[in-house]
Write an enzyme that holds these catalytic residues in place. Structure first.
Site, PDB file in Angstrom:
ATOM      1  N   GLU A   1      44.628  -2.211 -52.605  1.00 37.30           N
ATOM      2  CA  GLU A   1      43.663  -2.911 -53.477  1.00 37.30           C
ATOM      3  C   GLU A   1      44.362  -3.996 -54.287  1.00 37.30           C
ATOM      4  OE1 GLU A   1      40.471   0.733 -54.111  1.00 37.30           O
ATOM      5  OE2 GLU A   1      42.088   0.500 -55.528  1.00 37.30           O
TER       6      GLU A   1
ATOM      7  N   LYS B   1      42.751   1.612 -61.513  1.00 42.45           N
ATOM      8  CA  LYS B   1      42.231   1.835 -60.166  1.00 42.45           C
ATOM      9  C   LYS B   1      43.124   2.849 -59.467  1.00 42.45           C
ATOM     10  CE  LYS B   1      40.866  -1.527 -57.640  1.00 42.45           C
ATOM     11  NZ  LYS B   1      39.784  -0.605 -57.234  1.00 42.45           N
TER      12      LYS B   1
ATOM     13  N   ALA C   1      36.221   0.126 -59.815  1.00 38.51           N
ATOM     14  CA  ALA C   1      37.276   0.422 -60.792  1.00 38.51           C
ATOM     15  C   ALA C   1      36.992   1.769 -61.436  1.00 38.51           C
ATOM     16  CB  ALA C   1      37.326  -0.659 -61.864  1.00 38.51           C
TER      17      ALA C   1
ATOM     18  N   SER D   1      37.483  -0.282 -52.228  1.00 37.19           N
ATOM     19  CA  SER D   1      37.243   1.121 -51.874  1.00 37.19           C
ATOM     20  C   SER D   1      36.442   1.833 -52.971  1.00 37.19           C
ATOM     21  CB  SER D   1      38.576   1.857 -51.730  1.00 37.19           C
ATOM     22  OG  SER D   1      39.536   1.042 -51.147  1.00 37.19           O
ATOM     23  N   GLY D   2      35.891   2.970 -52.596  1.00 39.12           N
ATOM     24  CA  GLY D   2      35.179   3.792 -53.573  1.00 39.12           C
ATOM     25  C   GLY D   2      33.696   3.876 -53.275  1.00 39.12           C
TER      26      GLY D   2
ATOM     27  N   GLY E   1      41.619   5.908 -58.197  1.00 37.44           N
ATOM     28  CA  GLY E   1      40.962   7.211 -58.134  1.00 37.44           C
ATOM     29  C   GLY E   1      40.800   7.680 -56.694  1.00 37.44           C
TER      30      GLY E   1
HETATM   31  C1  5RP Z   1      40.015   3.652 -55.143  1.00 35.22           C
HETATM   32  C2  5RP Z   1      39.560   2.880 -56.320  1.00 35.22           C
HETATM   33  C3  5RP Z   1      38.089   2.787 -56.543  1.00 35.22           C
HETATM   34  O1  5RP Z   1      37.704   1.466 -56.517  1.00 35.22           O
HETATM   35  C4  5RP Z   1      37.801   3.421 -57.886  1.00 35.22           C
HETATM   36  O2  5RP Z   1      38.235   4.759 -57.838  1.00 35.22           O
HETATM   37  C5  5RP Z   1      36.320   3.347 -58.236  1.00 35.22           C
HETATM   38  O3  5RP Z   1      35.572   4.121 -57.359  1.00 35.22           O
HETATM   39  P1  5RP Z   1      34.018   4.367 -57.563  1.00 35.22           P
HETATM   40  O4  5RP Z   1      33.318   3.101 -57.217  1.00 35.22           O
HETATM   41  O5  5RP Z   1      33.717   5.500 -56.610  1.00 35.22           O
HETATM   42  O6  5RP Z   1      33.796   4.776 -58.981  1.00 35.22           O
HETATM   43  O7  5RP Z   1      40.316   2.350 -57.090  1.00 35.22           O
HETATM   44  O8  5RP Z   1      41.415   3.738 -55.122  1.00 35.22           O
END
Ligand code: 5RP
Length: 252
Positions: free
Chosen positions: A125, A116, A105, A47-48, A118
């Site tokens: 995950e 992780k 991440a 995700s992200g 965010g």
């Molecule tokens: C979601 C996560 C994401 O992988 C992490 O926040 C990184 O996101 P991004 O690629 O937008 O920086 O752990 O729960």
């Protein structure tokens, strides 16, 4: 940083990528090129905002190769991404062993421990990271740190059952020494963020000294009653790819 440049996505030529977006794309494309093998049939998609570039590169591998594969999402966002990209959707209960999972991440240290969650997806995950024979992290250069907690200041994301959130907060404040731990609120503070599993998220900042022992922090938090999962991943990733501002990729 973050200013538009003349870097253009070859996939979407109308899209001008910022340096940060380009760094994410570089990391994602390189990781796919190195770790998605022709024989792989089950692939975990994290995700992200970096993961869409993973899918972008996988789509480039071609329909013929991808029709033999099934893609397992870590949440609502990656499920939508898989479906809208025309890839086969599967679930981890059908495929509890995954060839390779690629995920973003919030921060990664030099020993490949990471924060992780965010995006509040860290429970699923972690399940997909554990199910994978190979777990690969992709991120832009800002996430590459010596110690966790250096740049990612909101703290450790913690998924908790809603009934227990106040008690977990109290324990984080008084027992584990995170006085600023707080419940993650939705935009405009309309209510708490709710995860794909119907749970709340607490963000718990710890001082840098404590974050130097991520395994200890992770296990201490996980022991609190009501905690479902902690957004610290230790000894799970085989490699991390960071896209840099100068167009190079750092591989750990
Ligand atoms: C979601 C996560 C994401 O992988 C992490 O926040 C990184 O996101 P991004 O690629 O937008 O920086 O752990 O729960």
């Amino acid at each position: 940083i973050g200013q538009p440049t003349k870097l253009v996505s070859p996939i979407k030529p109308d899209v001008v990528l910022t340096v940060i977006e380009k760094s994410k794309q570089l990391a994602a494309w390189t990781a796919v090129d190195h770790h998605v093998k022709p024989e792989h049939r089950v692939i975990g998609i994290g995700s992200g905002s970096t993961v869409p570039y993973v899918v972008e590169r996988i789509v480039q591998l071609g329909a013929e190769a991808n029709q033999l594969r099934v893609f397992i999402p870590t949440g609502f966002q990656s499920k939508e991404l898989i479906v809208s990209s025309g890839l086969n959707l599967g679930d981890v209960d059908q495929f509890p062993t995954i060839d390779v999972t690629l995920d973003g991440a919030d921060e990664v240290d030099h020993e490949l421990n990471c924060i992780k969650g965010g995006g509040a997806c860290h429970l699923r995950e972690k399940v997909l990271a554990e199910a994978a024979n190979t777990f690969i992290l992709v991120a832009d250069y800002r996430k590459n740190v010596k110690y966790l907690g250096t740049n990612f200041t909101p703290g450790v994301p913690i998924e908790v059952v809603p009934f227990a959130y106040a008690k977990v907060l109290q324990n984080l404040h008084h027992i584990l020494g995170s006085p600023k731990a707080s419940l993650r609120m939705a935009v405009h503070k309309a209510g708490p963020v709710v995860s794909d599993n119907g749970n709340f998220i607490i963000d718990a900042p710890f001082d840098l000294e404590k974050m130097k022992t991520p395994y200890t922090i992770m296990t201490q938090i996980k022991m609190l009653t009501g905690v479902v999962e902690v957004g610290v991943f230790c000894n799970m990733a085989q490699a991390a790819y960071f896209g840099n501002e100068d167009g190079s990729v750092t591989i750990r």
